[in-house]
Design a protein around this motif. Structure first.
Motif, PDB file in Angstrom:
ATOM      1  N   ARG A   1      -2.506  -3.973  -2.737  1.00 36.94           N
ATOM      2  CA  ARG A   1      -2.541  -4.983  -3.788  1.00 36.94           C
ATOM      3  C   ARG A   1      -1.484  -6.055  -3.528  1.00 36.94           C
ATOM      4  O   ARG A   1      -0.451  -5.798  -2.913  1.00 36.94           O
TER       5      ARG A   1
ATOM      6  N   GLN B   1      -2.208   4.123  -3.704  1.00 30.31           N
ATOM      7  CA  GLN B   1      -2.065   2.902  -4.499  1.00 30.31           C
ATOM      8  C   GLN B   1      -2.255   1.701  -3.580  1.00 30.31           C
ATOM      9  O   GLN B   1      -1.688   1.643  -2.501  1.00 30.31           O
TER      10      GLN B   1
ATOM     11  N   THR C   1       0.856  -1.183   0.000  1.00 33.62           N
ATOM     12  CA  THR C   1       0.000   0.000   0.000  1.00 33.62           C
ATOM     13  C   THR C   1       0.895   1.237   0.000  1.00 33.62           C
ATOM     14  O   THR C   1       1.850   1.317   0.782  1.00 33.62           O
TER      15      THR C   1
END
Length: 230
Positions: A163, A160, A149
Motif C-alpha cells: 500500500r 499487509q 509491504t
C-alpha cells in the motif's frame, strides 16, 4: 347586515382557535423533539490522544530505490522528477535516499519485538524535496511517498499491503530555513524524523485513549508525560 356581522365574527373566532391549535401543536412538537434529543447518545467528552503499540516483531526492513525513478539536479522551484535531493553533497542520489530510509527504518523499529515476526519491504515512489532556490525563498513541502509491504518472516506470506504511504512534511523557507540550518535542523534531519514517525505509526496499532495528564512510556522505554509528546 346583522347576520353578516355574526358570520364574520364566527369565522374570525374559528381562525383564531385554529391558529392557537397550530401554535400549541408546534410547541408540542418542539418539546417532543427536545425530549428525544435528550435521550440520544451524547458525544464523548475531551479525551487524551490514542496511544500506539508495536504490532509486529520486525526482523528486517528491506529498502528499494528503483533506478527507474528520474533524478533532477535542476535548481528551479519545482523540477519535474521523482527524486530531488539537496540534503547531501552531490553524489549518488539513489544511495543517499536509501540511506535515509534505512536510518529511519532502524530507528522506528528498534523496539518492535512483540507480535508476529515479520519482514517489511519499502519501495520508494517519490522523494521530492526542496531545491536551493525553493528552500532559501518561499519554502515548500518535502514530498515523500513509498509502498509498504509486511510479510511473514518465516513463510513470506503477505500480511499487509502493498500500500502507498504518503509522508509529506512541510519544509521551511527563507530566513526560517537559515535559522533551522544554524540550529542543526537540516533538511536531512526533517525528512528522517518524519519518515521515522510515519513508519512507527504504520507498524503500530491503537491500544488505548488516555487522559492528557497520564504518564506513559516512550518507545525507548523512558517515562514521559503525554503533554510532552504532542
Amino acid at each position: 347586515m346583522k347576520m353578516t356581522s355574526i358570520s364574520i365574527l364566527v369565522l374570525a373566532l374559528g381562525l383564531s382557535a385554529c391558529a392557537q391549535t397550530t401554535s400549541m401543536s408546534s410547541q408540542n412538537q418542539v418539546s417532543s423533539d427536545l425530549s428525544q434529543a435528550s435521550r440520544l447518545p451524547q458525544a464523548p467528552g475531551p479525551r487524551g490522544p490514542v496511544m500506539l503499540q508495536a504490532e509486529y516483531d520486525v526482523k528486517a526492513v528491506n529498502v528499494l530505490v528503483p533506478h527507474t525513478l528520474k533524478v533532477s539536479e535542476a535548481n528551479t522551484f519545482h523540477p519535474s522528477a521523482d527524486i530531488v535531493w539537496r540534503g547531501d553533497l552531490p553524489g549518488d542520489r539513489y544511495a543517499q535516499v536509501k540511506a535515509i530510509f534505512d536510518d529511519a527504518a532502524a530507528r522506528s523499529t528498534a523496539t518492535m519485538h512483540t507480535g508476529e515476526p515479520v519482514v517489511v519491504d519499502l519501495e520508494v515512489v517519490r522523494f521530492h524535496c526542496l531545491t536551493e532556490k525553493t528552500r532559501y525563498t518561499v519554502g515548500g513541502v518535502h514530498s515523500l511517498h513509498f509502498m509498504m509491504t509486511v510479510r511473514d518472516a518465516a513463510t513470506g506470506v503477505v500480511l499487509q499491503g502493498p500500500r502507498l504511504i504518503v509522508a509529506d512534511v512541510k519544509g521551511a523557507g527563507g530566513n526560517r530555513a537559515v535559522a533551522e540550518e544554524q540550529a542543526g535542523r537540516t533538511q536531512k534531519v526533517v525528512v528522517t524524523d518524519r519518515l521515522t514517525e510515519v513508519l512507527r505509526r504504520e507498524l503500530s496499532a491503537p491500544i488505548a485513549v488516555l487522559p492528557a495528564d497520564a504518564v506513559v512510556t516512550r518507545f525507548d522505554g523512558t517515562p514521559a508525560q503525554l503533554a510532552s509528546l504532542q
